[in-house]
Motif scaffolding. Structure first.
Motif, PDB file in Angstrom:
ATOM      1  N   VAL A   1       0.841  -1.199   0.000  1.00  0.00           N
ATOM      2  CA  VAL A   1       0.000   0.000   0.000  1.00  0.00           C
ATOM      3  C   VAL A   1       0.872   1.243   0.000  1.00  0.00           C
ATOM      4  CG1 VAL A   1      -1.678   1.324   1.335  1.00  0.00           C
ATOM      5  CG2 VAL A   1      -1.904  -1.163   1.156  1.00  0.00           C
ATOM      6  N   GLY A   2       0.546   2.206  -0.860  1.00  0.00           N
ATOM      7  CA  GLY A   2       1.303   3.455  -0.897  1.00  0.00           C
ATOM      8  C   GLY A   2       1.864   3.765  -2.270  1.00  0.00           C
ATOM      9  N   PRO A   3       3.029   4.404  -2.327  1.00  0.00           N
ATOM     10  CA  PRO A   3       3.583   4.893  -3.603  1.00  0.00           C
ATOM     11  C   PRO A   3       3.780   3.822  -4.670  1.00  0.00           C
ATOM     12  CG  PRO A   3       4.734   5.913  -1.763  1.00  0.00           C
ATOM     13  CD  PRO A   3       3.834   4.868  -1.178  1.00  0.00           C
ATOM     14  N   MET A   4       4.226   2.615  -4.280  1.00  0.00           N
ATOM     15  CA  MET A   4       4.441   1.580  -5.297  1.00  0.00           C
ATOM     16  C   MET A   4       3.128   1.141  -5.933  1.00  0.00           C
ATOM     17  SD  MET A   4       7.523  -0.945  -4.015  1.00  0.00           S
ATOM     18  CE  MET A   4       7.592  -1.805  -5.601  1.00  0.00           C
ATOM     19  N   SER A   5       2.084   1.007  -5.120  1.00  0.00           N
ATOM     20  CA  SER A   5       0.776   0.624  -5.659  1.00  0.00           C
ATOM     21  C   SER A   5       0.264   1.674  -6.635  1.00  0.00           C
ATOM     22  CB  SER A   5      -0.233   0.454  -4.513  1.00  0.00           C
ATOM     23  OG  SER A   5       0.050  -0.694  -3.755  1.00  0.00           O
ATOM     24  N   ALA A   6       0.271   2.917  -6.186  1.00  0.00           N
ATOM     25  CA  ALA A   6      -0.227   4.004  -7.026  1.00  0.00           C
ATOM     26  C   ALA A   6       0.604   4.132  -8.298  1.00  0.00           C
ATOM     27  CB  ALA A   6      -0.204   5.316  -6.239  1.00  0.00           C
ATOM     28  N   GLY A   7       1.918   4.027  -8.150  1.00  0.00           N
ATOM     29  CA  GLY A   7       2.800   4.187  -9.297  1.00  0.00           C
ATOM     30  C   GLY A   7       2.602   3.107 -10.348  1.00  0.00           C
ATOM     31  N   PHE A   8       2.426   1.862  -9.898  1.00  0.00           N
ATOM     32  CA  PHE A   8       2.268   0.769 -10.851  1.00  0.00           C
ATOM     33  C   PHE A   8       0.945   0.881 -11.603  1.00  0.00           C
ATOM     34  CE2 PHE A   8       1.153  -3.393 -12.411  1.00  0.00           C
ATOM     35  CZ  PHE A   8       2.356  -3.887 -12.902  1.00  0.00           C
ATOM     36  N   VAL A   9      -0.144   1.146 -10.898  1.00  0.00           N
ATOM     37  CA  VAL A   9      -1.452   1.235 -11.561  1.00  0.00           C
ATOM     38  C   VAL A   9      -1.464   2.374 -12.575  1.00  0.00           C
ATOM     39  CG1 VAL A   9      -3.919   1.597 -11.208  1.00  0.00           C
ATOM     40  CG2 VAL A   9      -2.638   0.202  -9.591  1.00  0.00           C
ATOM     41  N   LYS A  10      -0.875   3.510 -12.211  1.00  0.00           N
ATOM     42  CA  LYS A  10      -0.803   4.640 -13.145  1.00  0.00           C
ATOM     43  C   LYS A  10       0.046   4.285 -14.362  1.00  0.00           C
ATOM     44  CE  LYS A  10      -0.369   8.872 -11.840  1.00  0.00           C
ATOM     45  NZ  LYS A  10       0.123  10.110 -11.180  1.00  0.00           N
ATOM     46  N   ALA A  11       1.199   3.654 -14.116  1.00  0.00           N
ATOM     47  CA  ALA A  11       2.102   3.305 -15.217  1.00  0.00           C
ATOM     48  C   ALA A  11       1.464   2.281 -16.156  1.00  0.00           C
ATOM     49  CB  ALA A  11       3.416   2.767 -14.660  1.00  0.00           C
ATOM     50  N   PHE A  12       0.690   1.366 -15.609  1.00  0.00           N
ATOM     51  CA  PHE A  12      -0.010   0.361 -16.405  1.00  0.00           C
ATOM     52  C   PHE A  12      -0.912   1.044 -17.434  1.00  0.00           C
ATOM     53  CE2 PHE A  12      -3.351  -2.670 -17.366  1.00  0.00           C
ATOM     54  CZ  PHE A  12      -2.699  -3.885 -17.422  1.00  0.00           C
ATOM     55  N   LYS A  13      -1.632   2.062 -16.979  1.00  0.00           N
ATOM     56  CA  LYS A  13      -2.554   2.781 -17.870  1.00  0.00           C
ATOM     57  C   LYS A  13      -1.790   3.702 -18.824  1.00  0.00           C
ATOM     58  CE  LYS A  13      -6.869   3.688 -18.981  1.00  0.00           C
ATOM     59  NZ  LYS A  13      -7.836   4.190 -17.977  1.00  0.00           N
ATOM     60  N   GLU A  14      -0.776   4.388 -18.306  1.00  0.00           N
ATOM     61  CA  GLU A  14      -0.017   5.322 -19.136  1.00  0.00           C
ATOM     62  C   GLU A  14       0.703   4.614 -20.279  1.00  0.00           C
ATOM     63  OE1 GLU A  14       2.457   7.188 -16.261  1.00  0.00           O
ATOM     64  OE2 GLU A  14       0.867   8.516 -15.507  1.00  0.00           O
ATOM     65  N   ARG A  15       1.160   3.390 -20.046  1.00  0.00           N
ATOM     66  CA  ARG A  15       1.853   2.632 -21.091  1.00  0.00           C
ATOM     67  C   ARG A  15       0.877   1.813 -21.944  1.00  0.00           C
ATOM     68  NH1 ARG A  15       7.203   2.949 -20.770  1.00  0.00           N
ATOM     69  NH2 ARG A  15       7.501   1.113 -22.108  1.00  0.00           N
ATOM     70  N   GLU A  16      -0.418   2.050 -21.710  1.00  0.00           N
ATOM     71  CA  GLU A  16      -1.505   1.542 -22.539  1.00  0.00           C
ATOM     72  C   GLU A  16      -1.534   0.018 -22.644  1.00  0.00           C
ATOM     73  OE1 GLU A  16      -1.167   3.659 -26.257  1.00  0.00           O
ATOM     74  OE2 GLU A  16      -2.169   5.428 -25.416  1.00  0.00           O
ATOM     75  N   LEU A  17      -1.216  -0.634 -21.528  1.00  0.00           N
ATOM     76  CA  LEU A  17      -1.340  -2.087 -21.536  1.00  0.00           C
ATOM     77  C   LEU A  17      -2.799  -2.515 -21.630  1.00  0.00           C
ATOM     78  CD1 LEU A  17       1.674  -1.795 -20.538  1.00  0.00           C
ATOM     79  CD2 LEU A  17       1.298  -3.959 -19.354  1.00  0.00           C
ATOM     80  N   ASP A  18      -3.689  -1.674 -21.105  1.00  0.00           N
ATOM     81  CA  ASP A  18      -5.112  -1.985 -21.207  1.00  0.00           C
ATOM     82  C   ASP A  18      -5.567  -1.977 -22.668  1.00  0.00           C
ATOM     83  OD1 ASP A  18      -4.576   0.798 -21.185  1.00  0.00           O
ATOM     84  OD2 ASP A  18      -6.654   1.250 -20.654  1.00  0.00           O
ATOM     85  N   LYS A  19      -5.024  -1.036 -23.454  1.00  0.00           N
ATOM     86  CA  LYS A  19      -5.386  -0.973 -24.874  1.00  0.00           C
ATOM     87  C   LYS A  19      -4.794  -2.134 -25.664  1.00  0.00           C
ATOM     88  CE  LYS A  19      -6.064   4.031 -24.990  1.00  0.00           C
ATOM     89  NZ  LYS A  19      -5.644   5.330 -25.595  1.00  0.00           N
ATOM     90  N   ALA A  20      -3.764  -2.761 -25.084  1.00  0.00           N
ATOM     91  CA  ALA A  20      -3.182  -3.950 -25.713  1.00  0.00           C
ATOM     92  C   ALA A  20      -3.967  -5.206 -25.347  1.00  0.00           C
ATOM     93  CB  ALA A  20      -1.720  -4.100 -25.286  1.00  0.00           C
ATOM     94  N   GLY A  21      -5.094  -5.024 -24.634  1.00  0.00           N
ATOM     95  CA  GLY A  21      -5.962  -6.143 -24.299  1.00  0.00           C
ATOM     96  C   GLY A  21      -5.577  -6.877 -23.035  1.00  0.00           C
ATOM     97  N   ILE A  22      -4.775  -6.224 -22.173  1.00  0.00           N
ATOM     98  CA  ILE A  22      -4.325  -6.847 -20.929  1.00  0.00           C
ATOM     99  C   ILE A  22      -5.140  -6.275 -19.769  1.00  0.00           C
ATOM    100  CG2 ILE A  22      -2.363  -7.280 -19.415  1.00  0.00           C
ATOM    101  CD1 ILE A  22      -0.537  -6.752 -21.843  1.00  0.00           C
ATOM    102  N   GLN A  23      -5.806  -7.140 -19.009  1.00  0.00           N
ATOM    103  CA  GLN A  23      -6.587  -6.721 -17.853  1.00  0.00           C
ATOM    104  C   GLN A  23      -5.710  -6.680 -16.602  1.00  0.00           C
ATOM    105  OE1 GLN A  23      -9.725  -9.963 -18.777  1.00  0.00           O
ATOM    106  NE2 GLN A  23     -10.871  -8.405 -17.652  1.00  0.00           N
ATOM    107  N   LEU A  24      -6.041  -5.774 -15.687  1.00  0.00           N
ATOM    108  CA  LEU A  24      -5.291  -5.660 -14.430  1.00  0.00           C
ATOM    109  C   LEU A  24      -6.154  -6.154 -13.275  1.00  0.00           C
ATOM    110  CD1 LEU A  24      -2.728  -4.741 -12.969  1.00  0.00           C
ATOM    111  CD2 LEU A  24      -3.755  -2.466 -12.748  1.00  0.00           C
ATOM    112  N   PHE A  25      -5.623  -7.125 -12.518  1.00  0.00           N
ATOM    113  CA  PHE A  25      -6.283  -7.654 -11.326  1.00  0.00           C
ATOM    114  C   PHE A  25      -5.366  -7.423 -10.131  1.00  0.00           C
ATOM    115  CE2 PHE A  25      -8.184  -9.977 -14.817  1.00  0.00           C
ATOM    116  CZ  PHE A  25      -9.526 -10.076 -14.455  1.00  0.00           C
TER     117      PHE A  25
END
Length: 399
Positions: free
Chosen positions: A227-251
């Motif tokens: 919990v904290g900066p690493m969690s926030a940083g990873f979730v933001k980076a996941f979206k910023e690098r458009e992994l969701d648009k590549a069809g990858i879901q985040l759980f």
């Protein structure tokens, strides 16, 4: 090691004659509270304090005729040596009958010697490593383990059609538990693990790790970050690098805590998580808890897994006090909570008599905009989850 044990034994003998009368009278029962009240992880200490103080206020700091006094100590970070020293001082010098707290696994493990030698029950508010409760018969956990929330998360993802997944975790003990829980459960469900990625603690740039994920071309990512900066940083980076648009879901599990969502922003929308609590549960018990929490700490405040854990820990300690009639009797106190059940803000809970782990619901949640703010809305429930690691590793638990 021998010198420390000898010192503790001598010190205990010296205080016993002075405590016998006062404990027998049971007029005042001290609870030692160990938490992270300073530093980058002070969120845990703040939330512990809020949960404890709310319980104390609602119960007038009393269990029957006995008055409870909380003695708070700051772990000061992941610092096992300091935590052990503080626990020792609380038990020997301050004569506490119960301990509560421990924010991270290394600190909790450091208290095992003190707890075992002095027979002082420790109610663990947070430590995600499943094997922790094996270290002392006087450990009881009211938080959760990474296995407890990871298994339902993977089962849900598999049910929704995920066949090929990457696992990304922080590189420390609870992260290793997450890898084991995710991979074992996913393989049993017929899934394939495309890649496992370990991220060093304190990482702020996730680009290289996310590139490894993209190259593996999974359907989804199962993640674990503290919990904290690493969690926030990873979730933001996941979206910023458009992994969701590549069809990858985040759980995820704890990575979209309400306390972190303002820092994550809209990047968190739609993320699916599994956890044993959400402040947006609509049960009567949680509605009342949230109302009381807001009344005490402000209309914008929301309870969390840490404040709920602290509140429930006091419920458990109160049961121990009742069973022992205020006297110091650790064996009787622990026996009194094995199998004990109550209805918490998180839902119906009980203490597994075999493992001293909490049995609780795990909620599948989705980040949505709720009343104008981001929050984790429950969308499915896995009821009365028994801690899975102890079930799947009986040969280790039996040792």
């Amino acid at each position: 090691m021998m010198k420390r044990h000898l010192w503790l034994a001598v010190a205990l003998a010296s205080v016993c004659q002075f405590t016998a009368v006062s404990v027998a009278r049971a007029e005042e029962i001290k609870v030692g509270v160990l938490g992270l009240f300073s530093g980058s992880a002070s969120w845990w200490g703040t939330e512990y304090r809020r949960g404890l103080n709310l319980w104390m206020e609602q119960n007038k700091s009393k269990v029957g005729d006995d008055t409870i006094v909380l003695l708070e100590r700051d772990e000061g970070g992941v610092n096992p040596q300091r935590t052990r020293q503080l626990a020792q001082e609380l038990v020997v010098r301050d004569q506490v009958q119960y301990l509560f707290g421990g924010s991270f696994t290394p600190n909790v493990l450091a208290m095992a010697d003190v707890v075992n030698q002095t027979k002082t029950p420790l109610v663990i508010g947070n430590s995600g490593t499943s094997s922790v409760t094996l270290k002392s018969p006087y450990f009881v956990r009211t938080g959760f383990t990474q296995w407890t929330v990871s298994v339902p998360l993977v089962e849900y993802a598999a049910k929704k059609g995920v066949k090929n997944a990457a696992i990304v975790v922080a590189d420390f003990a609870t992260g290793y538990d997450a890898i084991d829980a995710y991979s074992e459960t996913f393989k049993k469900a017929g899934g394939k693990v495309a890649v496992e990625v370990k991220v060093p603690l304190g990482t702020t740039d996730f680009s290289s790790y996310l590139q490894r994920v993209r190259d593996a071309k999974p359907d989804a990512v199962f993640m674990f970050m503290p919990v904290g900066p690493m969690s926030a940083g990873f979730v933001k980076a996941f979206k910023e690098r458009e992994l969701d648009k590549a069809g990858i879901q985040l759980f995820a599990t704890t990575e979209t805590m309400e306390s972190d969502l303002p820092a994550i922003g809209d990047s968190a929308l739609g993320t699916i998580t599994a956890l044993h609590y959400s402040p947006f549960l609509t049960t009567p018990e949680n509605t009342a808890f949230v109302k009381a929490y807001k009344a005490k700490y402000g209309p914008g405040a929301l309870p969390s897994i840490a404040s709920v854990s602290a509140y429930d820990s006091m419920t458990l300690i109160a049961q121990m006090i009742k069973a022992t009639k205020g006297k110091k009797d650790a064996d009787k106190a622990i026996a009194a909570v094995k199998g004990y059940s109550w209805v918490s803000a998180r839902g119906p809970v009980s203490i597994d008599p075999k493992t001293r782990e909490i049995v609780q619901n795990v909620y599948i949640r989705r980040v949505e905009t709720i009343d104008g703010k981001l929050g984790n809305k429950p969308i499915d429930t896995y009821k009365s989850v028994v801690e899975p690691w102890h079930i799947s590793h009986p040969e280790v638990a039996a040792k």
